[in-house]
Scaffold this motif. Structure first.
Motif, mmCIF file in Angstrom:
data_model
loop_
_atom_site.group_PDB
_atom_site.id
_atom_site.type_symbol
_atom_site.label_atom_id
_atom_site.label_comp_id
_atom_site.label_asym_id
_atom_site.label_seq_id
_atom_site.Cartn_x
_atom_site.Cartn_y
_atom_site.Cartn_z
ATOM 1 N N GLY A 67 27.030 -16.225 -24.018
ATOM 2 C CA GLY A 67 26.544 -17.201 -24.967
ATOM 3 C C GLY A 67 26.839 -18.610 -24.480
ATOM 4 O O GLY A 67 27.917 -18.865 -23.916
ATOM 5 N N LEU A 68 25.890 -19.527 -24.669
ATOM 6 C CA LEU A 68 26.059 -20.910 -24.226
ATOM 7 C C LEU A 68 25.820 -21.888 -25.373
ATOM 8 O O LEU A 68 24.738 -21.919 -25.965
ATOM 9 C CB LEU A 68 25.082 -21.230 -23.086
ATOM 10 C CG LEU A 68 25.301 -20.479 -21.762
ATOM 11 C CD1 LEU A 68 24.148 -20.735 -20.805
ATOM 12 C CD2 LEU A 68 26.629 -20.890 -21.123
ATOM 13 N N LEU A 69 26.847 -22.663 -25.694
ATOM 14 C CA LEU A 69 26.694 -23.787 -26.609
ATOM 15 C C LEU A 69 25.845 -24.858 -25.933
ATOM 16 O O LEU A 69 25.678 -24.845 -24.715
ATOM 17 C CB LEU A 69 28.059 -24.386 -26.947
ATOM 18 C CG LEU A 69 29.046 -23.521 -27.737
ATOM 19 C CD1 LEU A 69 30.449 -24.105 -27.630
ATOM 20 C CD2 LEU A 69 28.623 -23.426 -29.199
ATOM 21 N N ARG A 70 25.355 -25.812 -26.711
ATOM 22 C CA ARG A 70 24.644 -26.948 -26.135
ATOM 23 C C ARG A 70 25.412 -28.219 -26.495
ATOM 24 O O ARG A 70 25.646 -28.493 -27.666
ATOM 25 C CB ARG A 70 23.218 -26.994 -26.687
ATOM 26 C CG ARG A 70 22.464 -28.281 -26.455
ATOM 27 C CD ARG A 70 22.019 -28.480 -25.014
ATOM 28 N NE ARG A 70 21.345 -29.779 -24.911
ATOM 29 C CZ ARG A 70 20.055 -29.982 -25.133
ATOM 30 N NH1 ARG A 70 19.273 -28.965 -25.460
ATOM 31 N NH2 ARG A 70 19.531 -31.177 -25.029
ATOM 32 N N ALA A 71 25.824 -28.965 -25.467
ATOM 33 C CA ALA A 71 26.508 -30.233 -25.710
ATOM 34 C C ALA A 71 25.524 -31.243 -26.295
ATOM 35 O O ALA A 71 24.321 -31.177 -26.020
ATOM 36 C CB ALA A 71 27.100 -30.771 -24.412
ATOM 37 N N PRO A 72 26.003 -32.200 -27.093
ATOM 38 C CA PRO A 72 25.109 -33.245 -27.616
ATOM 39 C C PRO A 72 24.489 -34.052 -26.480
ATOM 40 O O PRO A 72 25.037 -34.108 -25.371
ATOM 41 C CB PRO A 72 26.050 -34.131 -28.449
ATOM 42 C CG PRO A 72 27.244 -33.283 -28.734
ATOM 43 C CD PRO A 72 27.387 -32.356 -27.575
ATOM 44 N N ASP A 73 23.361 -34.691 -26.770
ATOM 45 C CA ASP A 73 22.681 -35.545 -25.784
ATOM 46 C C ASP A 73 23.251 -36.960 -25.802
ATOM 47 O O ASP A 73 22.582 -37.906 -25.377
ATOM 48 C CB ASP A 73 21.174 -35.578 -26.056
ATOM 49 C CG ASP A 73 20.523 -34.228 -25.830
ATOM 50 O OD1 ASP A 73 21.110 -33.410 -25.098
ATOM 51 O OD2 ASP A 73 19.443 -33.975 -26.384
ATOM 52 N N TRP A 74 24.439 -37.114 -26.334
ATOM 53 C CA TRP A 74 25.152 -38.387 -26.341
ATOM 54 C C TRP A 74 26.632 -38.053 -26.210
ATOM 55 O O TRP A 74 27.042 -36.908 -26.392
ATOM 56 C CB TRP A 74 24.874 -39.158 -27.631
ATOM 57 C CG TRP A 74 25.193 -38.400 -28.886
ATOM 58 C CD1 TRP A 74 26.396 -38.331 -29.527
ATOM 59 C CD2 TRP A 74 24.298 -37.562 -29.645
ATOM 60 N NE1 TRP A 74 26.315 -37.510 -30.632
ATOM 61 C CE2 TRP A 74 25.039 -37.035 -30.719
ATOM 62 C CE3 TRP A 74 22.947 -37.214 -29.509
ATOM 63 C CZ2 TRP A 74 24.481 -36.162 -31.656
ATOM 64 C CZ3 TRP A 74 22.392 -36.359 -30.437
ATOM 65 C CH2 TRP A 74 23.138 -35.850 -31.499
#
Length: 334
Positions: free
Chosen positions: A38-45
């Protein structure tokens, strides 16, 4: 290899980091608990405290390995530092070159590095800097698509290129069931990465209307209508919703900046307005004209007929692949 696991995982099934926050802790933990990655997604900021919070919440839901995806086209230095400080198992990178210093830094922290590439040239650079695996994304993929080649041609070319380096290759783009899994293995992949199939799961943070459209609509188009101002030069594959079909020929000089606000949402803890053509996919918190928002999907969406638990998706993929190989080729691959 194959479904028996790569990179210390139980199975060679990776859940793509679904933006902007569709793959939250619940989905990531469910995938990892079922033996996938499973992979979280980091914010684009830059939001390192939020990144830490995501990682720590996920750790309360699983003791299995998981990772975080970072889009290098957006500010990311502080987020990367938080990810490596937290020593997650995997760092997934996309939309930018993977520097050797970052790979070395990640390895010092005990973190494996998985870049996603869309061309032979990108794959060669990634292999050269010592990454742990390479995700090869074909043009069939949903969301923002980096490359221009179809998976059936790109994948074996990358396998031939890096085969001697002992770097596992993971196939991505349009794979939604066990047949796609087996086809990817036949082309030389040792694992598969699925995005759209995991958006259409019970644990995904996508808005129920978005999930419903994934089941009901079977066609996609490669376009640049959404998010032209925020992320120029990043075409995307979207569902052919009625809204999109009405606006698919949007003149090239138009973008979201002068468009009306059609909704509101909270993404990674930040409240945001959504303008028409913004490219923000609706999550659970989104309100407003949901049907007029971007709905990313890969070409495999036509094979998705129901919303399932993420663990069931993995079980069907693995057991289905084993059965298919046994039936079609009369042997069980080990």
């Amino acid at each position: 290899m194959g479904w028996r696991g790569i990179l210390g995982l139980e199975y060679g099934v990776v859940q793509g980091p679904l933006g902007p926050d569709i793959s939250g802790p619940e989905l990531v933990a469910a995938v990892s608990n079922a033996g996938g990655l499973g992979l979280l997604r980091a914010p684009d900021w830059e939001s390192p405290d939020h990144v830490r919070e995501l990682i720590r919440k996920t750790r309360t839901l699983t003791n299995k390995p998981f990772g975080v995806g970072v889009v290098l086209a957006f500010p990311h230095k502080e987020n990367l530092k938080a990810i490596l400080d937290e020593k997650v198992a995997f760092l997934q990178l996309s939309w930018g070159e993977c520097p050797e210093e970052l790979v070395l830094e990640a390895h010092r922290a005990g973190v494996k590095v998985l870049p996603q590439v869309g061309s032979l040239e990108e794959a060669e650079k990634a292999a050269h800097v010592g990454v742990d695996a390479i995700i090869v994304q074909g043009l069939e993929a949903g969301g923002h698509v980096l490359g221009q080649a179809g998976l059936v041609l790109l994948l074996p070319a990358v396998v031939d290129l890096v085969g001697s380096k002992d770097i596992p290759i993971i196939a991505a783009g349009g794979i939604a069931d066990e047949r796609g899994y087996v086809a990817a293995m036949a082309l030389g992949a040792q694992g598969v990465c699925l995005g759209t199939r995991f958006v259409a799961t019970e644990e995904s943070y996508a808005h129920p209307a978005y999930k419903r459209e994934l089941v009901e609509l079977g066609k996609t188009e490669y376009t640049d209508v959404f998010g032209r101002a925020r992320w120029p030069g990043a075409p995307q594959r979207v569902l052919k919703t009625p809204f999109f079909m009405d606006w698919r020929s949007l003149p090239s000089h138009e973008n979201e900046t002068n468009q009306p606000v059609i909704g509101r949402t909270t993404i990674h803890g930040m409240e945001k307005e959504i303008r028409r053509f913004a490219g923000t996919v609706p999550n659970v918190t989104t309100t407003g004209d949901i049907e007029s928002m971007a709905m990313y999907a890969g070409q495999g969406v036509g094979l998705i007929n129901e919303i399932l638990p993420a663990g069931e998706v993995i079980r069907r993929l693995v057991e289905g692949a084993q059965l298919l190989i046994h039936q079609q080729f009369g042997t069980e691959k080990s």
